[in-house]
Design a protein around this motif. Structure first.
Motif, mmCIF file in Angstrom:
data_model
loop_
_atom_site.group_PDB
_atom_site.id
_atom_site.type_symbol
_atom_site.label_atom_id
_atom_site.label_comp_id
_atom_site.label_asym_id
_atom_site.label_seq_id
_atom_site.Cartn_x
_atom_site.Cartn_y
_atom_site.Cartn_z
ATOM 1 N N TYR A 99 46.757 27.990 44.615
ATOM 2 C CA TYR A 99 46.498 27.844 43.175
ATOM 3 C C TYR A 99 45.850 26.487 42.888
ATOM 4 N N ARG A 100 46.382 25.432 43.493
ATOM 5 C CA ARG A 100 45.810 24.095 43.279
ATOM 6 C C ARG A 100 44.369 24.022 43.768
ATOM 7 N N LYS A 101 44.055 24.750 44.836
ATOM 8 C CA LYS A 101 42.705 24.705 45.381
ATOM 9 C C LYS A 101 41.710 25.507 44.546
ATOM 10 N N TRP A 102 42.149 26.658 44.009
ATOM 11 C CA TRP A 102 41.196 27.606 43.431
ATOM 12 C C TRP A 102 41.287 27.819 41.922
ATOM 13 N N ALA A 103 42.358 27.367 41.280
ATOM 14 C CA ALA A 103 42.520 27.670 39.850
ATOM 15 C C ALA A 103 41.372 27.130 39.007
ATOM 16 N N ARG A 104 40.914 25.903 39.327
ATOM 17 C CA ARG A 104 39.838 25.305 38.522
ATOM 18 C C ARG A 104 38.470 25.901 38.822
ATOM 19 N N TRP A 105 38.431 26.873 39.712
ATOM 20 C CA TRP A 105 37.221 27.666 39.893
ATOM 21 C C TRP A 105 37.294 28.957 39.081
ATOM 22 N N GLY A 106 38.424 29.182 38.459
ATOM 23 C CA GLY A 106 38.608 30.414 37.700
ATOM 24 C C GLY A 106 38.946 31.611 38.562
ATOM 25 N N ALA A 107 39.347 31.374 39.801
ATOM 26 C CA ALA A 107 39.577 32.462 40.746
ATOM 27 C C ALA A 107 41.041 32.891 40.793
ATOM 28 N N PHE A 108 41.678 32.966 39.640
ATOM 29 C CA PHE A 108 43.067 33.411 39.595
ATOM 30 C C PHE A 108 43.164 34.648 38.715
ATOM 31 N N ASP A 109 44.239 35.387 38.902
ATOM 32 C CA ASP A 109 44.459 36.606 38.121
ATOM 33 C C ASP A 109 44.888 36.207 36.713
ATOM 34 N N PHE A 110 43.942 36.283 35.770
ATOM 35 C CA PHE A 110 44.234 35.790 34.424
ATOM 36 C C PHE A 110 45.163 36.717 33.648
ATOM 37 N N ARG A 111 45.459 37.891 34.187
ATOM 38 C CA ARG A 111 46.402 38.792 33.524
ATOM 39 C C ARG A 111 47.811 38.692 34.121
ATOM 40 N N ALA A 112 47.987 37.902 35.175
ATOM 41 C CA ALA A 112 49.279 37.823 35.854
ATOM 42 C C ALA A 112 50.341 37.193 34.957
ATOM 43 N N GLN A 113 51.555 37.690 35.076
ATOM 44 C CA GLN A 113 52.688 37.156 34.317
ATOM 45 C C GLN A 113 53.551 36.214 35.161
ATOM 46 N N THR A 114 53.223 36.083 36.432
ATOM 47 C CA THR A 114 54.006 35.244 37.327
ATOM 48 C C THR A 114 53.337 33.897 37.514
ATOM 49 N N LYS A 115 54.119 32.905 37.975
ATOM 50 C CA LYS A 115 53.584 31.590 38.290
ATOM 51 C C LYS A 115 53.949 31.229 39.723
ATOM 52 N N PRO A 116 52.987 30.679 40.470
ATOM 53 C CA PRO A 116 51.585 30.510 40.078
ATOM 54 C C PRO A 116 50.845 31.840 40.031
ATOM 55 N N ALA A 117 49.815 31.918 39.222
ATOM 56 C CA ALA A 117 49.013 33.134 39.194
ATOM 57 C C ALA A 117 48.369 33.335 40.559
ATOM 58 N N PRO A 118 48.327 34.564 41.059
ATOM 59 C CA PRO A 118 47.714 34.815 42.367
ATOM 60 C C PRO A 118 46.225 34.467 42.366
ATOM 61 N N ILE A 119 45.763 33.973 43.489
ATOM 62 C CA ILE A 119 44.329 33.750 43.681
ATOM 63 C C ILE A 119 43.723 35.066 44.159
ATOM 64 N N VAL A 120 42.652 35.489 43.487
ATOM 65 C CA VAL A 120 42.053 36.791 43.738
ATOM 66 C C VAL A 120 40.542 36.640 43.917
ATOM 67 N N MET A 121 39.886 37.747 44.168
ATOM 68 C CA MET A 121 38.434 37.727 44.266
ATOM 69 C C MET A 121 37.843 37.490 42.881
ATOM 70 N N ALA A 122 37.226 36.351 42.711
ATOM 71 C CA ALA A 122 36.476 36.006 41.508
ATOM 72 C C ALA A 122 35.444 34.980 41.942
ATOM 73 N N GLY A 167 45.821 35.069 47.513
ATOM 74 C CA GLY A 167 47.257 35.284 47.610
ATOM 75 C C GLY A 167 47.981 34.420 46.606
ATOM 76 N N GLN A 168 49.304 34.370 46.722
ATOM 77 C CA GLN A 168 50.116 33.653 45.737
ATOM 78 C C GLN A 168 50.873 32.513 46.398
ATOM 79 N N SER A 169 50.420 31.305 46.141
ATOM 80 C CA SER A 169 51.133 30.109 46.566
ATOM 81 C C SER A 169 50.603 28.947 45.732
ATOM 82 N N TRP A 170 51.393 27.913 45.625
ATOM 83 C CA TRP A 170 50.952 26.757 44.841
ATOM 84 C C TRP A 170 49.780 26.043 45.502
ATOM 85 N N ASP A 171 49.748 26.040 46.831
ATOM 86 C CA ASP A 171 48.616 25.397 47.515
ATOM 87 C C ASP A 171 47.302 26.108 47.195
#
Length: 453
Positions: A112-135, A106-110
């Motif tokens: 994003y902080r937990k999962w972004a450094r795993w690469g599990a964010f939507d790298f095509r998203a134009q919004t911030k924070p990028a949504p955390i997705v299945m990756a 989903g999309q929240s800063w919490d």
């Protein structure tokens, strides 16, 4: 002498090759697409021989250490399933894979902080924070281990240490391949051949038309001894200071993605999908040699810098550099249909769709070489324009393509018909029976434009 200068030539009689295997389906390339194709064909009852030049399976996923599986979702929907999902689940079971469960997407800063450094964010998203997705972040040896297990369980005949050399042709039909090995030239014969080489080696050797593209090359590496908690804390609590050091690190590398380091399932080990090198041809011996040498120089320059300047990296050491150079684009098939960037971006759905990525679709025609029978192409070298391929070359969609290619090959053998005569609807039916999603039922939130076969 450079690659652009004329070379002298000598006569070279290839002589004979020993036939070492015959099977219904021959798959050349043990990367994600070829691995998926081999298992899918075997599950449909075909005998399969899988050929790989390296001493392991996995291609750029394992040997190239492209350690995040992404581009496999459309909003909340996970779109690339089947053999790809099996691989993820089995790697997780042995502690070699990490990914956010549905409740953590989903999309929240919490999040994003937990999962972004795993690469599990939507790298095509134009919004911030990028949504955390299945990756899924995975360990390369975990991939090799699970690949071996799945291939053995399926009953695929595997021949590693076999370097593809030539396509065996009867008229305009591919009937096998020749490989160079320590034992000499060996022939593997089959009813259908699947080119999963990534560089279109088999189809090009068969005379299929193609375009020669190019994109950045990367010497991927991993660092150990990293205190990832300290590094993340520094990035979050002192963003301006972090950004300054981060910019300097990227200048030393000469090119990288926004996040040049990501966490892996192994504690203290980070993945660095960099440095990037431009203007080099992934088919040129001179260029890829240059990339290997230049990449290592940049890696060790970076390590010296971050050990001195980046919190969390004081004890960082190079664990390994990927044995395979990160090549993203070389030859691209010109098949019965050429997928365009507009097809990908506009979510064009085809009447003969047999595979999908996040919200784009692959027609069966884009896997069939013009004028060549007995041959199917699966992977990043499928029939697409250079711009379209850059948007659709991620590992999960290539695995989906491979699964459909394997099913198509098995159906061709069973029906005693050429691959081109196999119906897309039949491929999709069997892929679904194997637990995959061939994209024949487009996403409800996609913009659908039917393009007839």
């Amino acid at each position: 002498m450079t690659q652009h200068q004329a070379h002298e030539r000598i006569a070279d009689d290839p002589g004979e090759a020993t036939i070492v295997a015959r099977s219904d389906v021959v798959v050349v390339g043990g990367g994600p697409a070829g691995f998926s194709a081999a298992i899918a064909a075997r599950r449909e009852g075909a005998s399969v021989t899988l050929i790989e030049r390296y001493p392991y399976l996995g291609g750029l996923a394992a040997g190239g250490m492209v350690l995040v599986l992404d581009d496999m979702h459309n909003g909340d929907e996970v779109t690339t399933i089947g053999i790809c999902s099996e691989m993820i689940e089995r790697m997780e079971a042995v502690g070699a894979c990490v990914y956010p469960k549905p409740e953590e997407r989903g999309q929240s800063w919490d999040l994003y902080r937990k999962w972004a450094r795993w690469g599990a964010f939507d790298f095509r998203a134009q919004t911030k924070p990028a949504p955390i997705v299945m990756a899924a972040a995975f360990d390369p040896d975990g991939w090799k281990r699970v690949s071996n297990d799945m291939i053995e369980e399926a009953g695929v005949n595997v021949r590693l240490h076999s370097w593809f050399s030539r396509t065996v042709m009867e008229g305009n039909r591919a009937t096998g391949v020749i490989c160079e090995t320590k034992e000499g030239r060996q022939a593997i014969m089959g009813e259908v051949v699947i080119d999963a080489t990534g560089d279109l080696d088999v189809a090009a050797a068969a005379g299929a038309p193609f375009v020669h593209g190019s994109y950045i090359l990367t010497t991927v590496f991993r660092l150990g001894g990293v205190d990832t908690d300290a590094a993340e804390r520094f990035a979050l609590e002192e963003p301006e200071a972090y950004a300054t050091i981060d910019r300097q690190a990227k200048r030393i590398m000469g090119g990288s993605w926004d996040f040049w380091w990501l966490k892996t399932p192994l504690p203290g080990i980070v993945w660095c999908n960099c440095p990037h090198m431009t203007g080099l041809d992934g088919l040129s011996v001179e260029d890829i040699t240059k990339a290997d040498f230049l990449g290592r120089k940049r890696i060790y320059a970076l390590v010296e810098f971050v050990r001195a300047r980046m919190p969390g990296f004081a004890n960082a050491v190079v664990v390994d550099v990927a044995p395979q150079l990160g090549v993203r684009q070389t030859r691209l098939l010109e098949g019965d249909y050429v997928v365009t960037k507009e097809d990908v971006m506009d979510r064009v759905h085809f009447a003969d769709t047999v595979a999908r990525g996040r919200d784009y679709y692959t027609p069966y025609r884009a896997m069939l070489p013009k004028g060549i029978d007995g041959l199917i192409v699966a992977g990043r070298h499928y029939s697409a324009t250079e711009a379209a391929q850059k948007q659709s070359r991620e590992i999960p969609p290539c695995m989906a393509m491979g699964q459909s290619a394997g099913v198509a090959a098995a159906l061709a053998v069973a029906g005693r018909i050429p691959p081109r005569a196999v119906q897309a609807t039949a491929i999709c039916e069997r892929v679904r029976a194997q637990g995959g999603d061939p994209g024949d039922r487009p996403s409800a939130n996609a913009t659908i434009l039917e393009k007839a076969a």
